[in-house]
Enzyme design. Structure first.
Site, PDB file in Angstrom:
ATOM      1  N   ASP A  31      43.901 -34.474   0.573  1.00 22.70           N
ATOM      2  CA  ASP A  31      42.917 -33.846   0.978  1.00 22.70           C
ATOM      3  C   ASP A  31      42.158 -32.505   0.535  1.00 22.70           C
ATOM      4  OD1 ASP A  31      42.385 -36.570   1.590  1.00 22.70           O
ATOM      5  OD2 ASP A  31      43.551 -36.021   3.554  1.00 22.70           O
ATOM      6  N   ASP A  87      38.785 -41.757  -1.562  1.00 20.39           N
ATOM      7  CA  ASP A  87      38.067 -42.071  -0.307  1.00 20.39           C
ATOM      8  C   ASP A  87      36.908 -42.499  -0.535  1.00 20.39           C
ATOM      9  OD1 ASP A  87      41.060 -41.673   0.980  1.00 20.39           O
ATOM     10  OD2 ASP A  87      40.571 -39.059   1.893  1.00 20.39           O
TER      11      ASP A  87
END
Length: 200
Positions: free
Chosen positions: A145, A179
């Site tokens: 991420d 995401d």
């Protein structure tokens, strides 16, 4: 919408997702961050997690494997849903939504399945791709991420119930392209529900 166009959406999202993750993983060590264009509310902040939302984990030695296998089965189901929706000439809103969700889920599965055997660790160092000593095994990779938007930070007013007086950051999640694709896909289904589930 044709299946070719839907697949093109999936492929483009996957490429952007994987290129951004590989770049961050091979140029930053875990925890490193910088401000984009000098903005305090837009940062690239490299972290890794086991693949569940908000960094949650399934306990036990097989928790990560169970999560990865479940996601693979789910992606198969989403893929079938996309094919069936195109075949039945469903709304482009629905098809685009499913394509985004499929691309996002597949992007994070690639991390979970393969990153553990492709990269070495990122703790205190920049990872090497196709490393001689990878940090994990097949199905036990960590999801990368990097996007962080701490738009506002500060103490909440004391009069607020439950959270009053506490330090709070909005928006505190760190996420990736996959995401974002899932979130946008779900958002389209919610906001354009009638159009998405109406016939084309």
């Amino acid at each position: 919408m044709s299946l070719k166009r839907a697949c093109l959406i999936v492929v483009v999202i996957l490429l952007i997702d994987q290129i951004s993750k590989i770049y961050v993983k091979t140029h930053f060590f875990e925890g490193e961050w910088f401000r984009v264009l000098g903005l305090d509310w837009f940062r690239i902040h490299f972290i890794e997690n086991e693949g569940m939302a908000w960094g949650a984990e399934i306990p036990g030695s097989y928790g990560k494997l169970i999560l990865t296998l479940f996601r693979i089965v789910a992606v198969g189901g989403i893929g079938w849903w996309l094919w069936d929706s195109v075949k039945k000439k469903q709304s482009p809103y629905l098809i685009v939504s499913i394509a985004l969700i499929l691309a996002g889920a597949f992007g994070n599965i690639i991390d979970s399945v393969f990153y553990g055997v492709i990269f070495d660790h990122s703790s205190g160092q920049v990872a090497t791709i196709f490393a001689d000593k990878p940090y994990g095994t097949l199905f036990y990779g960590k999801v990368v991420d990097m996007f962080y938007f701490p738009i506002w930070s500060g103490n909440l007013p004391a009069w607020l119930p439950v959270w009053g007086g506490r330090y709070f950051t909005f928006f505190n999640a760190i996420f990736n392209v996959a995401d974002a694709a899932i979130s946008v896909g779900v958002g389209i289904l919610i906001v354009f529900n009638k159009k998405a589930f109406g016939k084309s």
